[in-house]
Each structure stands twice: as C-alpha cells, then as structure tokens.
Design an enzyme around this catalytic site. Structure first.
Site, mmCIF file in Angstrom:
data_model
loop_
_atom_site.group_PDB
_atom_site.id
_atom_site.type_symbol
_atom_site.label_atom_id
_atom_site.label_comp_id
_atom_site.label_asym_id
_atom_site.label_seq_id
_atom_site.Cartn_x
_atom_site.Cartn_y
_atom_site.Cartn_z
ATOM 1 C CD1 TRP A 157 16.375 9.306 -2.481
ATOM 2 C CD2 TRP A 157 15.423 7.525 -1.150
ATOM 3 N NE1 TRP A 157 15.178 8.323 -3.268
ATOM 4 C CE2 TRP A 157 15.139 7.399 -2.647
ATOM 5 C CE3 TRP A 157 15.974 6.533 -0.486
ATOM 6 C CZ2 TRP A 157 14.239 6.520 -2.293
ATOM 7 C CZ3 TRP A 157 15.281 5.135 -0.380
ATOM 8 C CH2 TRP A 157 14.450 5.009 -1.126
ATOM 9 C CD GLU A 181 3.812 -0.127 12.371
ATOM 10 O OE1 GLU A 181 3.916 -0.045 13.801
ATOM 11 O OE2 GLU A 181 2.941 0.029 12.135
ATOM 12 C CE LYS A 204 11.489 9.771 -2.904
ATOM 13 N NZ LYS A 204 10.725 10.270 -2.209
ATOM 14 C CB THR A 224 -0.001 2.954 13.499
ATOM 15 O OG1 THR A 224 -0.703 3.352 13.112
ATOM 16 C CG2 THR A 224 1.036 1.593 13.497
#
Ligand code: ADP
Length: 545
Positions: free
Chosen positions: A447, A333, A442, A187
């Site tokens: 959000w 992944e 935030k 990653t």
C-alpha cells in the site's frame, strides 16, 4: 446498591439553559444572507428558540419524533431552529446544499422530512427539486417580510419572522428521554446511497463535554469561536453545543467563505479559535499572501480536519502567523470529533522536529472515544506507529447503526464501528490516517499512502493543491500519479515536483507521472473527489507502461 445522585437527563436545551443563566450577555454574531452583520446574546437565543419551538408546535403541528429539514448557512436563525426543534423533541435534519438534486431528493424522502426551513439563497435549489418531495408539507423561508421573494413556485411558503412572531418566548421544554433523537445527518455517499446518522440529546451533550475538555479543544468563556465548518456538515463539529456550553462568544460566518470575508470576521470580531476543512484555509492563506500587511493578531488556534492538513499549511499558520494548528480527525458517524493533535503530557520535551512529525498526525482520542486498528480478519494490530490497518472506534457518541438499518456490515457485535479509514497508531496514542480504504494505492500488493504523497507535494514551491490517485498498471496493478494545481501566476514542472519528493519518500512510492490541471474536483463536504478524478483521468496512460 443504587447510587443516590440525581437522574438528570442530558438534554440539548440544558446547554442553552446554562448559556442563558450564566453567560446571558455573551454575544452571537452572524453574517446574514441579507447582508448586514447581526448581533444578539444567548438570552435572545434562548427566547427565540422557545418561540420557534412554540410556533412550530402550534402552527405547523410539529411534535416529538417529527423530522424537519433545514437548508441553511451558519447563522442565528439556524441556531434557533436547532435548539427550538430539538428542545421540542423533533429531529433536525440538515441538508447539504452542495449535493446533486437527485441525492437531495433521495435524502429528504428517506428521512421523511415533514417541513423545510431554508435560507433565501436556497430558494432556487428547492424550487428545482420540490416536485420530487411529495411529503414536505411546506417551506419556511428564514428571513423577514421585507426580504421575502416576490414570487416563488414553492408550495405553502411561510416567512420565518412571521412564524416566530406567533410563538411564546416562555415556552416550557417538554421532558424527554435523553436517548430521544434530535438530529439527523447523512454521510456524503461517495459509495452507494447516503446513509443517515441519528444523534441523540445524550450523544450531543456528551460529545460537547468531550470537545470542551482541556486535552481536546479546551473551550472557555474567554474564547471567541468561529465555526466556518457549516452547520450542515458533520454536526458543525459540535460547536453549536460546545461553544454555548463553555459560554464562549460565537461568530457565524454565513454564506461568505472566501479568504477576504473570513479574514474580515477573524479580525473585527477578534476570533481566538476557528475551525474548517483545509480548502477554506487554502483560500485564507492565499488571501493573506496577496495582502502581506495583514496579520492574525487574536487568532490562537485553528482547527483543521475533514481532510488531512498538509504540512505546508500547518507551517504557514504557525511560522508566518503565530497561530497554533490543531489537526483533528472525525466523521459524521462520530458526532464527529474522534481525535485531536494536542500535545500530551510527557511529550513537552519532544524535540522540534519529532514533535512536528507527531503534530502532523491526526491526533489522539479524548475520553469517550475508544480506538484501535485491525487487519482485514479483525485481528488487533499493535500501536507501533508502523503497522497500518482498519481504524475502528466505539463510544457513547458514535453511531451504533444507520437510519433504517442500512450499512449494517460496518458495525460488529462488540460495538466497534469500522470507519473505512486506514491508519497507524503510535506508542503515544497518536493516530495517523494513511488513506480511506477505497483510496489507498495498491502497488505490487503493497500500500502507498495517497495522503502522504499529497502532503509532501503541497510543500513544493508553486504547488497550490495536489491529489494522488492509483492508475492502472499491467505489472504493479496500480502506480501512483499526482494531479497538481499550480499557484496563480507561478510555474512548476513535473521534474521539480519529483525532485521535491526525492528523499522524503521511499523510492518505490515515487509517482509514475505528474500532471497539471486547472482545478481538482471536491465533494460536497470539501474533500478531494478521488472518484471524479479517477474518472477524469481514466484514459490517461502512464509513461512507465
Ligand atoms: P463525509 O460525509 O464526506 O464522509 P465526514 O466529514 O463524515 O464526511 O468524512 C469523514 C472522513 O473524512 C473520515 O473518515 C476521513 O476519511 C476523512 N477525514 C476527516 N478528517 C481527516 C483528517 N484530519 N485527515 C485525513 N482524513 C480525514
């Protein structure tokens, strides 16, 4: 009672066996780093993959379980190495050349790479990092004798064409367990050190089957497929396996990914489907805008993923060039495709605008991918298209652990992997990413989706690229700010950007500031680097404070 069907291990070489047996004369076209276009067939690929496997075994002593690195563009030699070494039972570890040298050294040592195959282009990078790689036994430069560098400080250097010349084109693949490791991808490590994802033969074959499916990318031998997404990025979205599985013609664009070079291959090779991250398509669309006579005559589908596809980009492909966009989401992944924005049965009658809003989402999962959203306590949230939560996935081509057991907290006991993305899922099953959990803005405990702000801002005339970040605010904690790159030669002001957003977002989402910059930083995998951007603007004070 046991069933009576054959136990046929899902090995990666079976994909190539099929391509050679039934599509043997189908072409693989590569733009080489040496310059010319190279052409050969699946039959040639099969012979040379066996040859390189045999040579790696006899000359380099590579065998089952050995990890061998590649640093290479999309090209035929890279493909031979994948099939050859995976077929041998070795593990191919692709290196992203855009990583910083310290990260590269970390990854090579962590993966315990034994040998390195590299394109000519990357000799200087590896010369710079070689002293940090004590365990690499030698470097194979992927070219012929005539193009070998006159001098290099790399130790134990070999020429690929000399090495493959030692191999046997009749080499017989060893019988392996289908759960044998075959590939390792790291990653990008935007938080902490990069982590290794280890694919198996079985996961790659199953994932290629999923990718070829009719509701996914619907591959067939009638297609000409050009993965622009590099083979060193997220398993090249499976296309090195799914295209041969379908018997499709494969076009590999090498190192040149500018608009003109990509257009040239799309046009001359009559590509029908291509795939890459949005930054690549930004360059192609700009090139097309500068050359208004050019058309995308044969291109039917462009797969856009790795980062959100902005609406303006989707509209440009669909309305100006009559090319369908398939919005895709996934991650290393997940092998990596997780969802695709194709139209679901029953939604044919959805009106233009409603379908457009659905199509802009990141799509729905195909068989073999389970998907859900939960709150922070792990409680499942409804698929109502409104509630957003942590996106979790599981399935046979999804990682169950990182290499050497790192990052274990991303995996729970029921097998769910927390993707680190925040998303909604609507009643038809279409998932929409609102953010990466660490990029969400935030404001006053609520959000704000940075992706939504960016997508809408990118539709404003004069805006080439937009990034939204949360800036510290004493009252609200964070407030959104837009960072904009203007289109070359065009003008746009803060007021125009804000007027463009007006009415398209709820009022409290309106950015507190809009600033202009020459370039937005990108990560090694082509995503906007919010981390760098936040550092770049850390001393900027919002005018609303
Ligand atoms: P990296 O190594 O940078 O993590 P990946 O390609 O594995 O590379 O990145 C996966 C992440 O990219 C996802 O978790 C998601 O945040 C983002 N991503 C991928 N596709 C999309 C998309 N279509 N829209 C929004 N974000 C996406």
């Amino acid at each position: 009672m046991q069933g009576l069907m054959q136990d046929w291990p899902l090995l990666v070489h079976t994909v190539l066996d099929h391509a050679r047996n039934w599509h043997g004369s189908q072409e693989i076209v590569s733009r080489t780093v040496e310059g010319p276009i190279h052409r050969y067939t699946y039959t040639d690929l099969d012979h040379r993959a066996r040859q390189i496997a045999s040579a790696a075994h006899s000359q380099l002593n590579v065998g089952e379980g050995d990890v061998v690195a590649t640093m290479a563009w999309n090209g035929y030699r890279h493909l031979e190495i994948w099939y050859g070494l995976m077929g041998l039972g070795a593990v191919v570890h692709t290196l992203n050349p855009r990583l910083f040298t310290d990260q590269l050294a970390y990854i090579v040592n962590h993966a315990e790479d034994q040998w390195m195959f590299l394109d000519l282009t990357f000799v200087p990078i590896l010369e710079g990092v070689k002293d940090q790689l004590p365990n690499v036994k030698g470097y194979v430069i992927m070219t012929d004798k005539a193009h070998m560098p006159a001098e290099t400080s790399l130790p134990n250097v070999m020429c690929y064409e000399d090495l493959i010349g030692e191999g046997d084109a009749e080499f017989v693949w060893p019988k392996l367990d289908e759960n044998t490791a075959c590939g390792m991808w790291y990653t990008s490590g935007t938080t902490g050190n990069p982590k290794g994802v280890v694919y198996t033969h079985r996961s790659n074959v199953l994932h290629a089957l999923t990718t070829c499916g009719g509701d996914a990318l619907s591959f067939s031998s009638r297609e000409t497929i050009m993965p622009v997404v590099p083979m060193f990025h997220a398993n090249a979205w499976s296309m090195a396996f799914s295209a041969p599985m379908a018997g499709a013609k494969l076009v590999l664009p090498g190192a040149q990914m500018d608009g003109a070079s990509i257009y040239e291959l799309l046009d001359t090779e009559k590509v029908t489907l291509t795939a890459a991250v949005p930054t690549i398509w930004l360059m192609l669309l700009q090139y097309l805008e500068q050359n208004p006579d050019l058309k995308l005559d044969t291109l039917q589908n462009v797969v856009i993923g790795g980062a959100a596809c902005p609406e303006a980009m989707m509209r440009a492909f669909e309305t100006k060039y009559d090319t369908n966009v398939i919005h895709a989401w996934g991650m290393t992944e997940m092998s990596p495709l997780g969802s695709l924005g194709t139209r679901k049965g029953g939604l044919q009658k959805m009106s233009g605008d409603e379908w457009w809003q659905t199509k802009l989402k990141q799509g729905r999962p195909a068989y073999s991918i389970e998907m859900k959203i939960t709150d922070d306590d792990g409680k499942d949230l409804p698929n109502d298209g409104e509630k957003f939560g942590r996106l979790k996935v599981r399935g046979p081509a999804i990682a169950r652990s990182y290499f050497k057991g790192e990052g274990a907290d991303a995996f729970d006991n029921a097998g769910w992997f927390d993707t680190g993305d925040v998303a909604t899922i609507d009643q038809h099953g279409y998932m929409q990413i609102t953010d990466r959990s660490k990029d969400v803005i935030k404001s006053g405990g609520e959000w704000i989706s940075s992706i939504d702000l960016e997508n809408i801002a990118m539709g404003c005339p004069g805006v080439a690229e937009a990034a939204a970040i949360g800036m510290p605010h004493p009252k609200w904690d964070e407030r959104p700010m837009l960072v904009i790159v203007k289109k070359p030669g065009e003008e746009v002001t803060k007021e125009q950007v804000l007027a463009h957003l007006d009415g398209k977002i709820v009022k409290w989402w309106t950015p507190d500031d809009v600033v202009f910059t020459d370039e937005i930083p990108h990560t090694a995998t082509g995503k906007i680097s919010k981390l760098t951007l936040r550092q770049q603007f850390k001393d900027h004070v919002l005018p609303t404070i």
